[in-house]
Design an enzyme around this catalytic site. Structure first.
Site, PDB file in Angstrom:
ATOM      1  N   GLU A  26       0.988  -1.203  -0.427  1.00 52.50           N
ATOM      2  CA  GLU A  26      -0.210  -0.117  -0.413  1.00 52.50           C
ATOM      3  C   GLU A  26       1.024   1.477   0.230  1.00 52.50           C
ATOM      4  O   GLU A  26       0.435   2.252   1.098  1.00 52.50           O
ATOM      5  CB  GLU A  26      -0.762   0.034   0.876  1.00 52.50           C
ATOM      6  CG  GLU A  26      -2.115  -0.761   0.940  1.00 52.50           C
ATOM      7  CD  GLU A  26      -3.400  -0.708   1.778  1.00 52.50           C
ATOM      8  OE1 GLU A  26      -3.427  -0.096   1.473  1.00 52.50           O
ATOM      9  OE2 GLU A  26      -4.094  -1.702   2.126  1.00 52.50           O
ATOM     10  N   GLY A  27       1.775   1.743  -1.091  1.00 48.68           N
ATOM     11  CA  GLY A  27       2.510   2.385  -1.083  1.00 48.68           C
ATOM     12  C   GLY A  27       4.068   1.484  -0.298  1.00 48.68           C
ATOM     13  O   GLY A  27       4.148   2.201   1.110  1.00 48.68           O
TER      14      GLY A  27
END
Length: 805
Positions: free
Chosen positions: A500-501
């Site tokens: 997620e990043g």
């Protein structure tokens, strides 16, 4: 001296006028004129060198036509030429989601009255019952060692329980069969599961964060919701979402997967649809998914979607049955934890256009969807896992450091160990504080900057906490086996850091990059004004914004100077601030003003190049983040009755946060291209050198002792976890042994003291204990208790051994 005071007076007046403080400016003008007149002992003091500059500045700033000609128009032309255009994708990203308390902190003048109105989230009776019953029952079905090493999957009964009890439908509205729980409840649920099994937590987490369920709830058509949500809620449908690919990870906007709009056959009819070609990897739940969410870029060469002039629509999201012809789910990946994870492929896969989430009208709207949903996932799921890890480290390492002895002393009493254990204790407290504050913010929407902060700093705090834990527990934590209570957490850290990043990107690009645009009161609107096709209209809007922006800069510079001189004292704090919190609020005020001033200097000097100067922007992001974390600690601390134990935890966590913020500002000024300018601002913010020092040795020793005690913070954090007391369980073995030690009270220390001094004798613990009882060192009824504890203590220190690996 008179000249310097006059220039300062002009500066004050300019700031007031440009910031539209008209009434105050008028009053200040009267005071300044009176002072100049009364102080004019000689004609030189009313020299044109003082009056003319003041008059010129006032005319330029307050006569619109003059201001636009001399100031605004040249600046507008220069910035418009140097600033890169905002793409549709970038604009969607910047406009997606909301802002919350992080915007106040970026402003330089946080509104503490607003802060005082924020109450931490509470569970409903239904949510609490679910955590106490269904979540506890699920945890009892899980054995992470067997999951990791034997099954390589959750046990079948756990899978069925997850489905039967609607664990995959926590965010789905009740009318579709879901539970419709709050962000805080979701976080608490995931934390409790994670405290037992990270594999199970990830399995339950994904359908409730970035996935088809959330996208359907927010953007789907009613027909799509009726088709999919009931099955997703009751577990008959298992979702996954394909976003990441071999060439697009954290930079999700660069995905190469395509959907070409064309006509094709579906259910025996020719329909308008899309021919998809995609390659995705690292997709959680893909190997068991029945429905696939997919992100791709849409191209419409024939104008079939209705706009003949629009050939490229951009990122779009669709929902596809996993058994749809052409969809291929590959073999499993091995991310180090056996949650289901694998690739998805497809070439020329035809789907009807109404499989786009929200229907064909939502073609090209996928990036905004993803930004908002990723934001919620970053704020709930990964911080929940990190919080569980931090709190379990607190509980297990503190207990183990009390049980384990070296050199006739508990290892937790060594100051070198306490340096690490104090940090573990403060991190457990800070993670819980941040979790509660962030999930409260999520009730207002999906603040993208706040959730990026939460994801990055929670997972990094977890990483440091696990590393400290491994250092303290040592070889006992290295040897894998069913006794090891740390190894699963240690191996899961890289997953949380990466997904997620990736954390490096989140820190260096997202937090300040989005924070400056979303949280600055003028910057984004100024950039939009520069993008307008009508130059005159753009200049008109820019003039108003830029004038206010100048006032904002002057106001913050003056505020920074004043607060720096006073060390933040006399600045506003919440009405309910007590003697513990008042100075911390005032330090935040000073650092917030310094952040606002430094940010405007960076933006003014570097402009669009700032996003490429990642080392600089990351440091400003660190300041912003740490001020947010400090705010969450103060809010959490104020929610409980005061105890010295909680004060000590909060003091360490606050000191650490503000010290990091302060050092980030110092590093920024040392490395800024116009070093002299940045150092001037640093000096006016920190004229005495530092605002706060690192936690001192006394505080480190205090927390090092507290983490080994059944103190109020340990008890409070324990309520968020699944705590086993089973002596055959990895964590239960340590916990039950620790509780047995506590129940002995001073008896064990009296026994050890007598043993080590040679006052008692015997070849076994039982013989030694009996001799101690005969000599009235312990009571006769304590003999069996000492023997039992010593056996349990020794068993607690053992590591596993295997016939073969």
């Amino acid at each position: 001296m008179m000249l310097l005071l006059s220039l300062l007076a002009i500066w004050v007046l300019v700031a007031l006028l440009t910031y539209r403080q008209v009434a105050l400016a008028a009053a200040s003008s009267i005071v300044i004129i009176a002072w100049l007149v009364l102080g004019a002992v000689t004609p030189a003091m009313l020299s044109p060198w003082l009056v003319v500059p003041l008059a010129l500045v006032l005319v330029v700033l307050n006569v619109g036509s003059v201001r636009r000609a001399i100031l605004t128009k040249p600046v507008f032309a220069m910035l418009k030429k140097s600033m890169p255009p905002i793409s549709a994708t970038e604009r969607d990203a910047l406009e997606a989601g909301t802002t919350w308390w992080e915007k106040e902190l970026f402003s330089g003048r946080p509104d503490w009255n607003e802060f005082a109105q924020i109450s931490l989230p509470q569970l409903t009776a239904e949510e609490q019952s679910f955590i106490d019953n269904e979540v506890s029952e699920l945890c009892s079905l899980l054995d992470e060692w067997k999951i990791q090493n034997d099954l390589k999957d959750l046990p079948p009964e756990a899978w069925q329980y997850l489905k039967d009890k609607n664990f995959f439908g926590l965010i789905i509205p009740k009318e579709y069969g879901g539970r419709d729980f709050s962000p805080y409840a979701q976080s608490r649920i995931m934390s409790k599961i994670a405290s037992r099994s990270g594999t199970a937590a990830v399995t339950a987490m994904v359908p409730n964060s970035l996935g088809p369920g959330e996208l359907l709830v927010k953007y789907g058509t009613e027909e799509q919701r009726q088709r999919w949500l009931p099955g997703l809620a009751n577990g008959t449908e298992i979702p996954c979402f394909g976003l990441t690919g071999p060439e697009a990870g954290s930079d999700a906007g660069s995905i190469p997967d395509t959907g070409i709009v064309c006509k094709g056959m579906h259910d025996g009819h020719e329909v308008i649809g899309l021919k998809l070609t995609f390659s995705k990897r690292w997709i959680t739940l893909a190997p068991v998914a029945t429905v696939v969410g997919l992100a791709f870029k849409v191209y419409d060469p024939e104008g079939l979607l209705g706009d003949p002039n629009k050939k490229e629509y951009g990122i779009t999201c669709a929902l596809i049955p996993a058994n749809h012809p052409g969809v291929e789910i590959g073999k499993r990946h091995n991310p180090g934890s056996p949650f289901m994870n694998g690739p998805i492929f497809g070439t020329d896969v035809f789907i009807p256009a109404d499989w786009i989430i929200g229907g064909a009208a939502m073609a090209g709207k996928g990036w905004r969807m993803l930004i908002e949903c990723l934001g919620a996932g970053r704020g709930v799921s990964l911080p929940a896992l990190s919080t569980a890890s931090g709190e379990m480290n607190y509980r297990m390492v503190g207990a183990y450091a009390r049980i384990r002895r070296q050199f006739n002393m508990e290892v937790g009493k060594f100051e070198g160990v306490q340096e690490a254990s104090a940090d573990i204790a403060a991190s457990g407290y800070a993670l819980e504080a941040m979790r509660q504050f962030v999930t409260k913010g999520l009730e207002t929407g999906a603040p993208a900057v706040m959730t990026a902060m939460a994801k990055y700093h929670a997972t990094e705090m977890m990483r440091k906490s696990v590393e400290h834990s491994m250092d303290i527990v040592g070889g006992r934590a290295i040897q894998k086996g069913p006794r090891n209570f740390l190894v699963a957490s240690y191996h899961s850290v890289p997953v949380a850091i990466t997904v997620e990043g990736a954390n490096i990107l989140t820190r260096s690009l997202m937090i300040f990059g989005q924070g400056a645009m979303r949280c600055h009161p003028f910057l984004f609107e100024e950039m939009l004004a520069m993008q307008l096709e009508d130059g005159n209209e753009g200049l008109k809007k820019f003039d108003k914004l830029f004038t206010s922006h100048l006032g904002h800069i002057c106001n913050n510079m003056l505020r920074t100077k004043l607060l720096g001189f006073l060390g933040g004292r006399m600045s506003s704090v919440p009405a309910n601030a007590d003697d513990f919190s008042k100075r911390w609020y005032q330090r935040i005020n000073l650092l917030s003003a310094a952040l606002a001033s430094m940010s405007d200097i960076a933006l003014g000097v570097l402009g669009g190049n700032l996003k490429r100067r990642e080392l600089l922007s990351a440091r400003l992001g660190d300041v912003h983040s740490q001020l947010f974390i400090a705010s969450s600690i103060l809010k959490f601390h104020s929610a409980h009755a005061r105890t010295r134990a909680e004060d000590a935890h909060a003091e360490y966590a606050l000191t650490r946060s503000l010290f990091i913020a302060q050092e980030a500002l110092r590093d920024f000024s040392d490395n800024f291209p116009l070093k002299w300018l940045a150092k001037i601002v640093r000096f006016i913010a920190m004229p005495y050198g530092k605002i706060v020092n690192k936690p001192n040795d006394n505080l480190i020793r205090e927390l090092g002792d507290l983490i080994m005690e059944e103190n109020p913070v340990r008890l409070m954090l324990g309520q968020y976890l699944y705590v086993s007391h089973d002596p055959q369980d990895a964590m239960g073995r340590v916990e039950s042994t620790y509780q047995l030690l506590l129940s002995l009270g001073p008896v064990w220390h009296a026994f050890l003291k007598a043993k080590n001094s040679g006052k008692i004798s015997g070849a076994t613990t039982e013989a030694l204990a009996k001799d101690a009882a005969e000599k009235n060192i312990i009571q006769p009824h304590d003999v069996a208790r000492v023997v039992e504890y010593d056996a349990r203590r020794f068993d607690c220190l053992l590591t596993d051994a295997f016939d073969k690996l």
